[in-house]
Write a protein that holds these residues in place. Structure first.
Motif, PDB file in Angstrom:
ATOM      1  N   SER A 141       0.980  -1.239   0.099  1.00  0.00           N
ATOM      2  CA  SER A 141      -0.031   0.040   0.001  1.00  0.00           C
ATOM      3  C   SER A 141       0.812   1.233   0.014  1.00  0.00           C
ATOM      4  CB  SER A 141      -0.800  -0.052   1.315  1.00  0.00           C
ATOM      5  OG  SER A 141      -0.152   0.005   2.491  1.00  0.00           O
ATOM      6  N   ALA A 142       0.160   2.271  -0.283  1.00  0.00           N
ATOM      7  CA  ALA A 142       1.026   3.766  -0.332  1.00  0.00           C
ATOM      8  C   ALA A 142       1.693   3.988   0.869  1.00  0.00           C
ATOM      9  CB  ALA A 142       0.015   4.706  -0.624  1.00  0.00           C
ATOM     10  N   ASP A 143       1.168   3.769   2.160  1.00  0.00           N
ATOM     11  CA  ASP A 143       1.657   4.010   3.216  1.00  0.00           C
ATOM     12  C   ASP A 143       2.664   2.734   3.655  1.00  0.00           C
ATOM     13  OD1 ASP A 143      -0.091   1.901   4.065  1.00  0.00           O
ATOM     14  OD2 ASP A 143      -1.224   3.273   5.379  1.00  0.00           O
ATOM     15  N   ASP A 144       2.647   1.866   3.241  1.00  0.00           N
ATOM     16  CA  ASP A 144       3.477   0.532   3.353  1.00  0.00           C
ATOM     17  C   ASP A 144       3.059  -0.315   4.518  1.00  0.00           C
ATOM     18  OD1 ASP A 144       5.636  -1.055   2.364  1.00  0.00           O
ATOM     19  OD2 ASP A 144       6.851  -0.378   3.879  1.00  0.00           O
ATOM     20  N   GLY A 145       1.641  -0.015   4.725  1.00  0.00           N
ATOM     21  CA  GLY A 145       1.149  -0.669   6.050  1.00  0.00           C
ATOM     22  C   GLY A 145       0.455  -2.050   5.558  1.00  0.00           C
ATOM     23  N   GLU A 146       0.257  -2.208   4.358  1.00  0.00           N
ATOM     24  CA  GLU A 146      -0.403  -3.458   3.699  1.00  0.00           C
ATOM     25  C   GLU A 146       0.374  -4.119   2.917  1.00  0.00           C
ATOM     26  OE1 GLU A 146      -3.250  -4.385   5.151  1.00  0.00           O
ATOM     27  OE2 GLU A 146      -3.567  -2.660   6.448  1.00  0.00           O
ATOM     28  N   SER A 178     -15.133   1.478  -2.217  1.00  0.00           N
ATOM     29  CA  SER A 178     -15.362   1.654  -1.006  1.00  0.00           C
ATOM     30  C   SER A 178     -14.490   1.071  -0.017  1.00  0.00           C
ATOM     31  CB  SER A 178     -16.742   1.201  -0.782  1.00  0.00           C
ATOM     32  OG  SER A 178     -16.911   0.017  -1.065  1.00  0.00           O
ATOM     33  N   SER A 179     -13.976  -0.032  -0.238  1.00  0.00           N
ATOM     34  CA  SER A 179     -12.913  -0.772   0.705  1.00  0.00           C
ATOM     35  C   SER A 179     -11.590   0.095   0.870  1.00  0.00           C
ATOM     36  CB  SER A 179     -12.749  -2.089  -0.152  1.00  0.00           C
ATOM     37  OG  SER A 179     -11.755  -1.898  -1.255  1.00  0.00           O
ATOM     38  N   GLY A 180     -11.263   0.914  -0.029  1.00  0.00           N
ATOM     39  CA  GLY A 180     -10.192   1.806   0.286  1.00  0.00           C
ATOM     40  C   GLY A 180      -8.819   0.999   0.119  1.00  0.00           C
ATOM     41  N   VAL A 181      -8.822  -0.137  -0.686  1.00  0.00           N
ATOM     42  CA  VAL A 181      -7.647  -0.854  -0.737  1.00  0.00           C
ATOM     43  C   VAL A 181      -6.803  -0.347  -1.928  1.00  0.00           C
ATOM     44  CG1 VAL A 181      -6.703  -3.330  -1.465  1.00  0.00           C
ATOM     45  CG2 VAL A 181      -8.622  -3.082   0.204  1.00  0.00           C
ATOM     46  N   ASN A 182      -5.592  -0.152  -1.700  1.00  0.00           N
ATOM     47  CA  ASN A 182      -4.671   0.336  -2.923  1.00  0.00           C
ATOM     48  C   ASN A 182      -3.319  -0.480  -2.503  1.00  0.00           C
ATOM     49  OD1 ASN A 182      -2.243   2.191  -1.666  1.00  0.00           O
ATOM     50  ND2 ASN A 182      -4.209   2.586  -0.424  1.00  0.00           N
ATOM     51  N   ALA A 183      -2.561  -0.895  -3.619  1.00  0.00           N
ATOM     52  CA  ALA A 183      -1.324  -1.517  -3.744  1.00  0.00           C
ATOM     53  C   ALA A 183      -0.832  -1.429  -4.935  1.00  0.00           C
ATOM     54  CB  ALA A 183      -1.614  -2.772  -3.445  1.00  0.00           C
ATOM     55  N   ARG A 184       0.599  -1.279  -5.069  1.00  0.00           N
ATOM     56  CA  ARG A 184       1.457  -1.278  -6.247  1.00  0.00           C
ATOM     57  C   ARG A 184       2.815  -2.210  -6.041  1.00  0.00           C
ATOM     58  NH1 ARG A 184       2.343   5.375  -6.066  1.00  0.00           N
ATOM     59  NH2 ARG A 184       3.149   5.463  -4.119  1.00  0.00           N
ATOM     60  N   GLY A 185       3.422  -2.562  -7.183  1.00  0.00           N
ATOM     61  CA  GLY A 185       4.396  -3.236  -6.862  1.00  0.00           C
ATOM     62  C   GLY A 185       4.851  -3.864  -8.275  1.00  0.00           C
TER      63      GLY A 185
END
Length: 228
Positions: A47-52, A213-220
Protein backbone atom coordinates in the motif's frame (compact mmCIF):
# COMPACT_ATOMS: atom_id res chain seq x y z
CA UNK A 1 28.92 -7.08 -92.90
CA UNK A 2 30.80 -5.43 -90.02
CA UNK A 3 27.77 -4.77 -87.77
CA UNK A 4 27.29 -8.53 -87.17
CA UNK A 5 29.63 -8.74 -84.14
CA UNK A 6 27.83 -5.79 -82.56
CA UNK A 7 24.46 -7.49 -82.95
CA UNK A 8 25.84 -10.58 -81.21
CA UNK A 9 26.92 -8.44 -78.23
CA UNK A 10 23.43 -7.05 -77.54
CA UNK A 11 21.91 -10.32 -76.22
CA UNK A 12 25.09 -10.91 -74.20
CA UNK A 13 24.79 -7.49 -72.51
CA UNK A 14 21.11 -8.11 -71.70
CA UNK A 15 21.96 -11.49 -70.21
CA UNK A 16 24.65 -10.00 -68.03
CA UNK A 17 22.42 -7.17 -66.89
CA UNK A 18 19.51 -9.38 -65.83
CA UNK A 19 20.87 -10.78 -62.55
CA UNK A 20 22.06 -7.36 -61.36
CA UNK A 21 18.52 -6.04 -61.45
CA UNK A 22 17.22 -9.11 -59.58
CA UNK A 23 19.76 -8.63 -56.80
CA UNK A 24 18.67 -5.02 -56.32
CA UNK A 25 15.05 -6.06 -55.65
CA UNK A 26 14.43 -5.92 -51.86
CA UNK A 27 13.18 -9.05 -50.13
CA UNK A 28 9.54 -8.87 -49.01
CA UNK A 29 9.12 -7.71 -45.40
CA UNK A 30 8.22 -10.49 -42.96
CA UNK A 31 4.92 -9.74 -41.23
CA UNK A 32 4.15 -10.96 -37.71
CA UNK A 33 0.52 -11.53 -36.77
CA UNK A 34 -0.64 -10.70 -33.21
CA UNK A 35 -0.89 -13.91 -31.19
CA UNK A 36 -2.33 -15.20 -27.93
CA UNK A 37 -0.26 -14.69 -24.79
CA UNK A 38 -0.07 -16.79 -21.62
CA UNK A 39 1.83 -15.54 -18.57
CA UNK A 40 2.64 -16.85 -15.08
CA UNK A 41 3.30 -13.96 -12.69
CA UNK A 42 4.69 -13.67 -9.16
CA UNK A 43 5.60 -10.62 -7.10
CA UNK A 44 4.93 -8.42 -4.10
CA UNK A 45 2.70 -5.37 -3.74
CA UNK A 46 2.38 -2.80 -0.96
CA UNK A 47 0.00 0.00 0.00
CA UNK A 48 0.99 3.65 -0.36
CA UNK A 49 1.69 3.93 3.40
CA UNK A 50 3.54 0.57 3.37
CA UNK A 51 1.13 -0.74 5.97
CA UNK A 52 -0.54 -3.44 3.84
CA UNK A 53 1.31 -6.16 1.97
CA UNK A 54 0.34 -8.65 -0.74
CA UNK A 55 1.93 -11.70 -2.37
CA UNK A 56 0.96 -11.95 -6.04
CA UNK A 57 0.77 -15.11 -8.12
CA UNK A 58 -1.32 -16.61 -10.91
CA UNK A 59 -1.90 -16.94 -14.64
CA UNK A 60 -2.99 -14.25 -17.09
CA UNK A 61 -4.10 -14.77 -20.70
CA UNK A 62 -4.33 -12.20 -23.47
CA UNK A 63 -6.16 -12.58 -26.79
CA UNK A 64 -5.68 -10.04 -29.62
CA UNK A 65 -8.83 -8.25 -30.76
CA UNK A 66 -7.67 -5.64 -33.28
CA UNK A 67 -4.44 -5.27 -35.24
CA UNK A 68 -3.95 -1.53 -35.76
CA UNK A 69 -2.41 -2.14 -39.19
CA UNK A 70 -5.73 -2.78 -40.87
CA UNK A 71 -4.25 -3.32 -44.34
CA UNK A 72 -1.98 -6.27 -43.52
CA UNK A 73 -3.54 -7.34 -40.17
CA UNK A 74 0.03 -7.54 -38.80
CA UNK A 75 1.42 -6.18 -35.52
CA UNK A 76 3.46 -3.52 -37.37
CA UNK A 77 1.51 -0.82 -35.47
CA UNK A 78 0.73 -2.94 -32.41
CA UNK A 79 -2.56 -4.48 -31.33
CA UNK A 80 -5.40 -4.15 -28.83
CA UNK A 81 -6.30 -7.24 -26.86
CA UNK A 82 -8.53 -8.75 -24.19
CA UNK A 83 -6.89 -9.58 -20.83
CA UNK A 84 -8.42 -12.57 -19.05
CA UNK A 85 -7.58 -14.02 -15.64
CA UNK A 86 -6.89 -17.71 -16.26
CA UNK A 87 -9.63 -19.09 -13.98
CA UNK A 88 -9.48 -21.06 -11.67
CA UNK A 89 -6.02 -19.63 -10.83
CA UNK A 90 -5.97 -16.04 -12.13
CA UNK A 91 -3.50 -13.44 -10.88
CA UNK A 92 -4.47 -12.90 -7.24
CA UNK A 93 -2.91 -10.71 -4.57
CA UNK A 94 -3.13 -12.25 -1.10
CA UNK A 95 -2.64 -10.25 2.07
CA UNK A 96 0.24 -11.21 4.33
CA UNK A 97 1.35 -10.06 7.76
CA UNK A 98 5.13 -10.03 8.38
CA UNK A 99 6.83 -11.04 11.58
CA UNK A 100 7.34 -14.35 13.43
CA UNK A 101 4.32 -13.78 15.72
CA UNK A 102 1.84 -12.83 12.96
CA UNK A 103 -1.66 -14.22 13.38
CA UNK A 104 -3.05 -15.99 10.26
CA UNK A 105 -6.54 -14.96 11.44
CA UNK A 106 -5.75 -11.22 11.44
CA UNK A 107 -8.89 -9.31 10.48
CA UNK A 108 -9.33 -6.23 8.32
CA UNK A 109 -7.21 -7.61 5.44
CA UNK A 110 -8.24 -8.08 1.82
CA UNK A 111 -7.39 -10.21 -1.19
CA UNK A 112 -8.00 -9.11 -4.76
CA UNK A 113 -7.88 -10.88 -8.10
CA UNK A 114 -7.80 -9.59 -11.66
CA UNK A 115 -10.64 -10.79 -13.89
CA UNK A 116 -10.58 -9.05 -17.28
CA UNK A 117 -9.36 -5.93 -19.05
CA UNK A 118 -7.88 -4.39 -22.17
CA UNK A 119 -4.28 -3.89 -23.22
CA UNK A 120 -2.13 -2.50 -26.01
CA UNK A 121 0.93 -4.45 -27.19
CA UNK A 122 3.56 -2.67 -29.28
CA UNK A 123 5.25 -4.43 -32.17
CA UNK A 124 8.49 -6.18 -31.26
CA UNK A 125 11.66 -4.12 -31.30
CA UNK A 126 14.12 -6.97 -31.75
CA UNK A 127 13.44 -9.19 -28.70
CA UNK A 128 11.65 -6.39 -26.76
CA UNK A 129 7.88 -5.90 -26.60
CA UNK A 130 6.11 -3.27 -24.48
CA UNK A 131 2.59 -3.37 -22.99
CA UNK A 132 0.13 -1.07 -21.24
CA UNK A 133 -3.39 -1.74 -20.01
CA UNK A 134 -5.96 -2.05 -17.24
CA UNK A 135 -7.81 -4.93 -15.58
CA UNK A 136 -10.97 -5.12 -13.46
CA UNK A 137 -10.25 -6.48 -9.97
CA UNK A 138 -12.59 -8.05 -7.39
CA UNK A 139 -11.73 -7.30 -3.75
CA UNK A 140 -12.90 -9.45 -0.82
CA UNK A 141 -12.02 -9.77 2.88
CA UNK A 142 -9.27 -12.33 3.46
CA UNK A 143 -10.48 -15.40 5.36
CA UNK A 144 -6.90 -15.85 6.55
CA UNK A 145 -3.65 -14.08 5.78
CA UNK A 146 -0.26 -15.42 4.82
CA UNK A 147 2.34 -15.69 7.56
CA UNK A 148 5.83 -17.14 7.85
CA UNK A 149 6.98 -19.07 10.93
CA UNK A 150 10.35 -17.33 10.80
CA UNK A 151 8.97 -13.88 10.07
CA UNK A 152 10.71 -13.71 6.73
CA UNK A 153 12.67 -16.67 5.49
CA UNK A 154 15.52 -17.37 7.89
CA UNK A 155 17.11 -16.09 11.10
CA UNK A 156 13.79 -14.73 12.39
CA UNK A 157 13.95 -11.68 10.15
CA UNK A 158 10.91 -9.41 10.28
CA UNK A 159 11.20 -7.08 7.27
CA UNK A 160 7.97 -6.75 5.34
CA UNK A 161 9.34 -6.87 1.78
CA UNK A 162 10.33 -10.51 1.48
CA UNK A 163 9.92 -13.15 -1.24
CA UNK A 164 9.25 -15.80 1.41
CA UNK A 165 5.58 -14.76 1.28
CA UNK A 166 5.42 -15.58 -2.42
CA UNK A 167 6.60 -19.10 -1.54
CA UNK A 168 3.98 -19.32 1.20
CA UNK A 169 1.33 -18.26 -1.30
CA UNK A 170 2.31 -20.97 -3.78
CA UNK A 171 2.15 -23.60 -1.01
CA UNK A 172 -1.48 -22.81 -0.12
CA UNK A 173 -3.29 -22.84 -3.46
CA UNK A 174 -6.41 -24.31 -1.84
CA UNK A 175 -7.44 -20.87 -0.56
CA UNK A 176 -7.08 -19.02 -3.88
CA UNK A 177 -8.55 -21.35 -6.51
CA UNK A 178 -11.93 -20.25 -7.90
CA UNK A 179 -11.97 -16.74 -6.33
CA UNK A 180 -15.28 -14.95 -5.84
CA UNK A 181 -16.89 -12.51 -8.28
CA UNK A 182 -18.52 -10.72 -5.33
CA UNK A 183 -17.16 -7.88 -3.24
CA UNK A 184 -15.81 -4.45 -4.04
CA UNK A 185 -14.36 -3.61 -7.44
CA UNK A 186 -11.16 -1.86 -8.35
CA UNK A 187 -8.96 -1.19 -11.35
CA UNK A 188 -5.42 -2.46 -11.83
CA UNK A 189 -3.41 -0.38 -14.30
CA UNK A 190 -0.09 -1.70 -15.56
CA UNK A 191 2.89 -1.19 -17.82
CA UNK A 192 5.13 -4.10 -18.77
CA UNK A 193 8.04 -5.19 -20.91
CA UNK A 194 8.87 -8.65 -22.24
CA UNK A 195 12.13 -9.99 -23.67
CA UNK A 196 11.29 -12.74 -26.12
CA UNK A 197 13.31 -15.56 -27.68
CA UNK A 198 11.05 -16.79 -30.46
CA UNK A 199 7.78 -17.62 -28.63
CA UNK A 200 8.99 -17.73 -25.01
CA UNK A 201 10.29 -14.92 -22.82
CA UNK A 202 10.70 -13.18 -19.48
CA UNK A 203 8.32 -10.40 -18.45
CA UNK A 204 8.44 -7.54 -15.92
CA UNK A 205 5.26 -5.67 -14.92
CA UNK A 206 4.62 -2.65 -12.71
CA UNK A 207 1.00 -2.64 -11.53
CA UNK A 208 -1.17 -0.45 -9.30
CA UNK A 209 -4.60 -1.16 -7.81
CA UNK A 210 -7.06 1.62 -6.95
CA UNK A 211 -10.35 0.55 -5.39
CA UNK A 212 -13.68 1.97 -4.38
CA UNK A 213 -15.37 1.74 -0.99
CA UNK A 214 -12.92 -0.75 0.54
CA UNK A 215 -10.09 1.78 0.29
CA UNK A 216 -7.60 -0.89 -0.77
CA UNK A 217 -4.63 0.30 -2.80
CA UNK A 218 -1.41 -1.48 -3.71
CA UNK A 219 1.42 -1.29 -6.19
CA UNK A 220 4.52 -3.27 -6.97
CA UNK A 221 6.62 -5.23 -9.44
CA UNK A 222 5.73 -8.61 -10.87
CA UNK A 223 8.03 -11.06 -12.59
CA UNK A 224 6.81 -13.64 -15.04
CA UNK A 225 7.37 -16.20 -17.75
CA UNK A 226 5.35 -15.70 -20.91
CA UNK A 227 4.55 -17.64 -24.08
CA UNK A 228 3.06 -15.88 -27.11
Amino acid sequence: MRPAPLMRMVPLALALGGPVGAEDTPAPERLRKPGDSWTLQVGLAHSADDGEHYAVSGFQARFPLVALDRRTKSDRLGSLGLEIGAYPYPVISRAYVPGPDADPNTTGKYNFWEAAGLSYYTPRFGPLQLEVGARLAFINPAERVLTSPNGCGASNRTEAHCNEYIKRSLKTLDSILFPSFRGDRGMVTFVAAALMVKRVGARLEWAQLNSGSSGVNARGLRFGLTAR
